[in-house]
Scaffold this motif. Structure first.
Motif, PDB file in Angstrom:
ATOM      1  N   GLY A  13      85.212  74.947 109.857  1.00 39.93           N
ATOM      2  CA  GLY A  13      86.280  76.054 111.114  1.00 39.93           C
ATOM      3  C   GLY A  13      87.435  75.851 110.584  1.00 39.93           C
ATOM      4  N   THR A  14      88.378  74.576 110.026  1.00 39.48           N
ATOM      5  CA  THR A  14      89.352  74.456 110.120  1.00 39.48           C
ATOM      6  C   THR A  14      89.916  75.534 108.955  1.00 39.48           C
ATOM      7  OG1 THR A  14      89.402  72.399 110.536  1.00 39.48           O
ATOM      8  CG2 THR A  14      91.035  72.609 109.562  1.00 39.48           C
ATOM      9  N   PRO A  15      89.946  75.365 107.079  1.00 47.08           N
ATOM     10  CA  PRO A  15      90.524  75.897 106.589  1.00 47.08           C
ATOM     11  C   PRO A  15      89.742  77.825 106.241  1.00 47.08           C
ATOM     12  CG  PRO A  15      88.332  75.089 105.570  1.00 47.08           C
ATOM     13  CD  PRO A  15      88.416  75.021 107.352  1.00 47.08           C
ATOM     14  N   LEU A  16      88.921  78.148 107.388  1.00 44.00           N
ATOM     15  CA  LEU A  16      88.621  78.871 107.326  1.00 44.00           C
ATOM     16  C   LEU A  16      88.830  80.802 108.608  1.00 44.00           C
ATOM     17  CD1 LEU A  16      84.941  78.331 106.688  1.00 44.00           C
ATOM     18  CD2 LEU A  16      86.861  79.275 104.766  1.00 44.00           C
ATOM     19  N   ILE A  17      90.183  79.878 109.583  1.00 42.06           N
ATOM     20  CA  ILE A  17      89.875  80.658 110.239  1.00 42.06           C
ATOM     21  C   ILE A  17      90.427  81.479 110.601  1.00 42.06           C
ATOM     22  CG2 ILE A  17      91.831  80.438 112.870  1.00 42.06           C
ATOM     23  CD1 ILE A  17      90.715  77.418 112.859  1.00 42.06           C
ATOM     24  N   THR A  18      92.184  82.000 109.473  1.00 42.09           N
ATOM     25  CA  THR A  18      92.282  83.083 108.937  1.00 42.09           C
ATOM     26  C   THR A  18      91.616  84.129 108.007  1.00 42.09           C
ATOM     27  OG1 THR A  18      94.708  81.582 108.368  1.00 42.09           O
ATOM     28  CG2 THR A  18      94.076  83.711 107.479  1.00 42.09           C
ATOM     29  N   SER A  19      91.015  83.547 107.406  1.00 41.05           N
ATOM     30  CA  SER A  19      89.687  83.891 106.775  1.00 41.05           C
ATOM     31  C   SER A  19      88.675  85.530 107.871  1.00 41.05           C
ATOM     32  CB  SER A  19      88.608  83.668 105.816  1.00 41.05           C
ATOM     33  OG  SER A  19      89.463  83.841 104.989  1.00 41.05           O
ATOM     34  N   VAL A  20      88.242  84.295 109.151  1.00 44.40           N
ATOM     35  CA  VAL A  20      87.302  85.155 110.521  1.00 44.40           C
ATOM     36  C   VAL A  20      88.203  85.606 110.739  1.00 44.40           C
ATOM     37  CG1 VAL A  20      86.494  84.346 111.639  1.00 44.40           C
ATOM     38  CG2 VAL A  20      86.083  82.911 110.841  1.00 44.40           C
ATOM     39  N   ALA A  21      89.777  85.649 111.135  1.00 41.20           N
ATOM     40  CA  ALA A  21      90.437  86.818 112.227  1.00 41.20           C
ATOM     41  C   ALA A  21      90.029  87.899 111.236  1.00 41.20           C
ATOM     42  CB  ALA A  21      91.533  86.216 111.931  1.00 41.20           C
ATOM     43  N   THR A  22      90.387  87.892 110.203  1.00 44.06           N
ATOM     44  CA  THR A  22      90.766  88.903 109.122  1.00 44.06           C
ATOM     45  C   THR A  22      89.463  89.137 108.814  1.00 44.06           C
ATOM     46  OG1 THR A  22      90.656  87.529 106.995  1.00 44.06           O
ATOM     47  CG2 THR A  22      92.849  88.369 107.547  1.00 44.06           C
ATOM     48  N   THR A  23      88.591  88.818 108.407  1.00 46.77           N
ATOM     49  CA  THR A  23      87.096  89.375 108.208  1.00 46.77           C
ATOM     50  C   THR A  23      86.849  90.401 109.349  1.00 46.77           C
ATOM     51  OG1 THR A  23      86.687  87.795 106.666  1.00 46.77           O
ATOM     52  CG2 THR A  23      84.538  89.235 107.683  1.00 46.77           C
TER      53      THR A  23
ATOM     54  N   LEU B 185      85.877  78.316  98.121  1.00 48.17           N
ATOM     55  CA  LEU B 185      84.992  79.655  98.184  1.00 48.17           C
ATOM     56  C   LEU B 185      85.312  80.784  98.545  1.00 48.17           C
ATOM     57  CD1 LEU B 185      82.172  77.473  98.367  1.00 48.17           C
ATOM     58  CD2 LEU B 185      82.496  78.691  96.114  1.00 48.17           C
ATOM     59  N   ALA B 186      85.790  80.474  99.751  1.00 44.68           N
ATOM     60  CA  ALA B 186      86.209  81.804 100.824  1.00 44.68           C
ATOM     61  C   ALA B 186      87.628  82.480  99.619  1.00 44.68           C
ATOM     62  CB  ALA B 186      87.442  80.908 102.239  1.00 44.68           C
ATOM     63  N   GLU B 187      88.296  81.488  98.523  1.00 49.90           N
ATOM     64  CA  GLU B 187      89.346  82.355  98.061  1.00 49.90           C
ATOM     65  C   GLU B 187      88.854  83.119  97.070  1.00 49.90           C
ATOM     66  OE1 GLU B 187      92.996  81.003  95.613  1.00 49.90           O
ATOM     67  OE2 GLU B 187      92.265  79.853  97.407  1.00 49.90           O
ATOM     68  N   PHE B 188      87.921  83.428  96.511  1.00 51.07           N
ATOM     69  CA  PHE B 188      86.953  83.644  95.336  1.00 51.07           C
ATOM     70  C   PHE B 188      85.570  84.589  95.465  1.00 51.07           C
ATOM     71  CE2 PHE B 188      89.579  80.235  93.061  1.00 51.07           C
ATOM     72  CZ  PHE B 188      90.759  80.588  92.710  1.00 51.07           C
ATOM     73  N   GLY B 189      85.036  84.147  96.828  1.00 50.94           N
ATOM     74  CA  GLY B 189      83.916  84.473  96.529  1.00 50.94           C
ATOM     75  C   GLY B 189      83.584  85.191  98.855  1.00 50.94           C
TER      76      GLY B 189
ATOM     77  N   THR C 104      98.605  68.499 106.616  1.00 50.61           N
ATOM     78  CA  THR C 104      98.044  70.129 106.035  1.00 50.61           C
ATOM     79  C   THR C 104      98.612  71.633 106.199  1.00 50.61           C
ATOM     80  OG1 THR C 104      96.606  70.268 108.047  1.00 50.61           O
ATOM     81  CG2 THR C 104      96.211  68.997 106.210  1.00 50.61           C
ATOM     82  N   ARG C 105      99.164  71.505 107.901  1.00 53.74           N
ATOM     83  CA  ARG C 105      99.924  72.580 108.503  1.00 53.74           C
ATOM     84  C   ARG C 105     101.955  72.413 107.955  1.00 53.74           C
ATOM     85  NH1 ARG C 105     101.467  74.489 114.739  1.00 53.74           N
ATOM     86  NH2 ARG C 105     102.554  76.352 114.489  1.00 53.74           N
ATOM     87  N   TYR C 106     102.032  71.335 106.838  1.00 51.79           N
ATOM     88  CA  TYR C 106     103.132  71.244 106.427  1.00 51.79           C
ATOM     89  C   TYR C 106     103.307  71.425 105.121  1.00 51.79           C
ATOM     90  CZ  TYR C 106     107.965  69.444 105.142  1.00 51.79           C
ATOM     91  OH  TYR C 106     108.955  69.343 105.397  1.00 51.79           O
ATOM     92  N   ALA C 107     102.382  71.269 104.306  1.00 54.39           N
ATOM     93  CA  ALA C 107     102.580  71.825 103.516  1.00 54.39           C
ATOM     94  C   ALA C 107     101.768  73.516 103.225  1.00 54.39           C
ATOM     95  CB  ALA C 107     100.869  71.106 102.622  1.00 54.39           C
TER      96      ALA C 107
ATOM     97  N   THR D 125      98.534  77.725  99.198  1.00 57.43           N
ATOM     98  CA  THR D 125      97.047  78.286 100.023  1.00 57.43           C
ATOM     99  C   THR D 125      96.815  76.806 100.745  1.00 57.43           C
ATOM    100  OG1 THR D 125      96.105  78.084  97.651  1.00 57.43           O
ATOM    101  CG2 THR D 125      98.063  79.120  97.831  1.00 57.43           C
ATOM    102  N   THR D 126      95.851  77.781 101.318  1.00 59.81           N
ATOM    103  CA  THR D 126      94.742  76.589 101.789  1.00 59.81           C
ATOM    104  C   THR D 126      93.869  76.177 101.070  1.00 59.81           C
ATOM    105  OG1 THR D 126      94.307  79.218 103.444  1.00 59.81           O
ATOM    106  CG2 THR D 126      91.943  77.594 103.266  1.00 59.81           C
ATOM    107  N   PHE D 127      93.606  76.874  99.707  1.00 56.25           N
ATOM    108  CA  PHE D 127      92.813  75.952  98.644  1.00 56.25           C
ATOM    109  C   PHE D 127      94.188  74.541  98.204  1.00 56.25           C
ATOM    110  CE2 PHE D 127      91.606  74.808  93.669  1.00 56.25           C
ATOM    111  CZ  PHE D 127      90.696  74.529  94.111  1.00 56.25           C
ATOM    112  N   GLY D 128      94.804  75.292  98.352  1.00 53.98           N
ATOM    113  CA  GLY D 128      96.371  74.080  97.493  1.00 53.98           C
ATOM    114  C   GLY D 128      96.069  72.731  98.625  1.00 53.98           C
ATOM    115  N   ALA D 129      96.272  73.637  99.867  1.00 49.05           N
ATOM    116  CA  ALA D 129      96.282  71.940 100.965  1.00 49.05           C
ATOM    117  C   ALA D 129      95.032  71.880 100.952  1.00 49.05           C
ATOM    118  CB  ALA D 129      96.534  73.279 102.454  1.00 49.05           C
ATOM    119  N   GLY D 130      94.060  72.268 100.163  1.00 52.01           N
ATOM    120  CA  GLY D 130      92.765  71.470 100.868  1.00 52.01           C
ATOM    121  C   GLY D 130      93.238  70.194  99.813  1.00 52.01           C
TER     122      GLY D 130
END
Length: 494
Positions: A41-51, A168-172, A297-300, A313-318
């Motif tokens: 759920g942590t890296p996908l929160i923004t994707s969930v909101a938009t989807t 995966l969220a960024e590309f799929g 992670t938030r600072y990044a 990006t989310t992936f970069g922060a990961g």
């Protein structure tokens, strides 16, 4: 004289090696999977909101509800795991996680996504059961090292799942990221079915339903209040009322546990100085550890337009989490070796100091990505060492048959500590955000880091106080022949 082996533990060298060859990787894999899937759920929160076209606060519940269900399920699963149906409990729980993972992949409304995430979070309760299996079915030295690694991978799982899910969220897309969760949980179920043995015969661990409901209600309120920061600012009276209700529920639960012959958690054992001190250290230390993890992670991801940050990006922060995971695993492998020379409480204190050093690095040097990676690596090493040392402190005074239950309580304490750390970090950053601005001032991160330094100082002092106590004369012994499956604690002077 050689002690008789515990019932359910292999007795020959060849069977031991054969079983360990299959069992240890399965235990580690299951613990890693349930932790990684719960953290999706942590890296996908923004994707969930938009989807799903929901607010970020609503999307945040895809993480919060998994932590809530995990905290509630952990003590119940721990008690079930102490009984004769541990294998069935593990397989059923993993089947629930697989079903929940399926719901997250299917094109269903947002409410069903939350149901799926809640089912995935139930898997967090399996970590303590994996420790119980290791303690029952592996040689003593091998089981201690395995339990330490299980504790470590249950924490660094977030560092493994975060970059993969973000990629995966960024590309799929969102469904592809949740599809990863479905794949690995199905593999974990297969690994458990093929590798996990039955619990030793002769155990009985009925679940106290009343105690389970009281604890579930209290924990739900505590974690909800810790996770919903807006409630305190907008509805203070309601938040206070819920806090009072939570305290009352937990107090009634303690009384209920003390009076029943089948407690969900052995509260009397929790009062043992070593167990109480370790849980206190876990609570305060967990708050600090999770606080720094969220800060980094938030600072990044903060854009350059805020005057600081790296706009990753989310992936970069990961990817920033990779040093955390790698050095955490290294520390988990090294700590059992240090444990033969250094007492567990001293290891906890030293680990807390290392995590505190990560806070100091972040507070004083965060102008480059390299400095951020260094702080993340220091945090990972400290967290890995802390997590590996913690089980040894608790299990040294815990009967073998109560391993799952004792560690389940510790993981509930950890969950509450993590939620508090996340809330403290959010409050510190919110207080440093000027009116009308989206991002906090840079100084707010320094303030939050100083809170973390204080938390880790308290953790180190608590561990040192525990180390200064006389060595306990209590030690677990295995069940003698003819008394199957019950490890006991033998005390001198009682």
């Amino acid at each position: 004289m050689t002690a008789a082996p515990a019932q359910g533990r292999p007795t020959g060298t060849a069977p031991i090696r054969s079983e360990a060859h299959r069992l240890v990787p399965a235990l580690l894999f299951i613990a890693l999977v349930v932790a990684a899937v719960a953290s999706l759920g942590t890296p996908l929160i923004t994707s969930v909101a938009t989807t799903f076209h929901v607010s970020l606060d609503s999307a945040q519940w895809t993480l919060t509800i998994a932590l809530l269900s995990g905290a509630v399920a952990t003590p119940v699963l721990g008690r079930l795991g102490a009984g004769p149906h541990r294998r069935a409990t593990i397989l059923t729980t993993l089947a629930i996680v697989v079903a929940g993972s399926t719901l997250t992949v299917l094109p269903l409304p947002f409410a069903w996504l939350l149901v799926g995430r809640a089912a995935q979070g139930v898997g967090l309760g399996l970590t303590a059961l994996m420790m119980g299996v290791a303690r029952d079915h592996l040689p003593e030295e091998r089981s201690a090292a395995t339990i330490a690694l299980i504790s470590v991978v249950s924490i660094i799982g977030a560092g493994v799942g975060y970059p993969l899910a973000a990629l995966l969220a960024e590309f799929g897309g969102l469904r592809a990221a949740y599809g990863l969760g479905l794949l690995v949980t199905a593999l974990a179920l297969l690994a458990a079915w093929r590798s996990l043995p039955a619990a030793p015969a002769g155990r009985s661990a009925p679940v106290n339903v009343t105690g389970a409901l009281l604890l579930a209600g209290g924990l739900l309120l505590v974690l909800f209040l810790a996770g919903d920061r807006s409630l305190w600012s907008r509805h203070l009276a309601g938040a206070v009322a819920l806090a009072v209700a939570a305290v009352l529920l937990l107090c009634v639960w303690v009384v209920c546990e003390l009076r029943t012959s089948t407690p969900l958690v052995d509260v009397r054992a929790v009062r043992h100085p070593a167990v109480a001190g370790a849980n206190l250290a876990m609570f305060v230390g967990g708050s600090g550890m999770y606080l720094l993890l969220t800060l980094l992670t938030r600072y990044a991801q903060t854009p350059h337009s805020a005057g600081y940050g790296f706009g990753l990006t989310t992936f970069g922060a990961g990817l920033v989490l990779i040093p955390f995971s790698v050095l955490g695993f290294v520390a988990g492998k090294l700590t059992p070796r240090f444990r033969t020379r250094i007492d567990g409480p001293l290891l906890l204190a030293g680990s807390a100091v290392i995590v505190g050093g990560g806070f100091v690095l972040f507070a004083t040097a965060r102008s480059t990505v390299a400095e951020l990676l260094t702080a993340m690596g220091v945090l990972g090493f400290g967290v890995g060492s802390f997590s590996a040392a913690m089980p040894g402190v608790i299990l040294a005074v815990t009967p073998q048959s109560e391993t799952s239950s004792a560690m389940s309580f510790n993981y509930v304490v950890r969950s509450v500590g993590y939620s508090l750390g996340s809330a403290l970090g959010g409050l510190a950053l919110a207080a440093g955000t000027p009116t009308g601005r989206l991002f906090p001032n840079d100084d707010a991160y320094t303030t939050a880091a100083l809170l973390g330094v204080a938390a880790m100082a308290v953790t180190a002092l608590a561990a040192l106080a525990l180390a200064r106590r006389p060595a306990p004369e209590t030690h677990p012994i295995t069940a003698p022949p003819g008394v199957p499956g019950r490890g006991r604690s033998r005390r001198t002077g009682d």
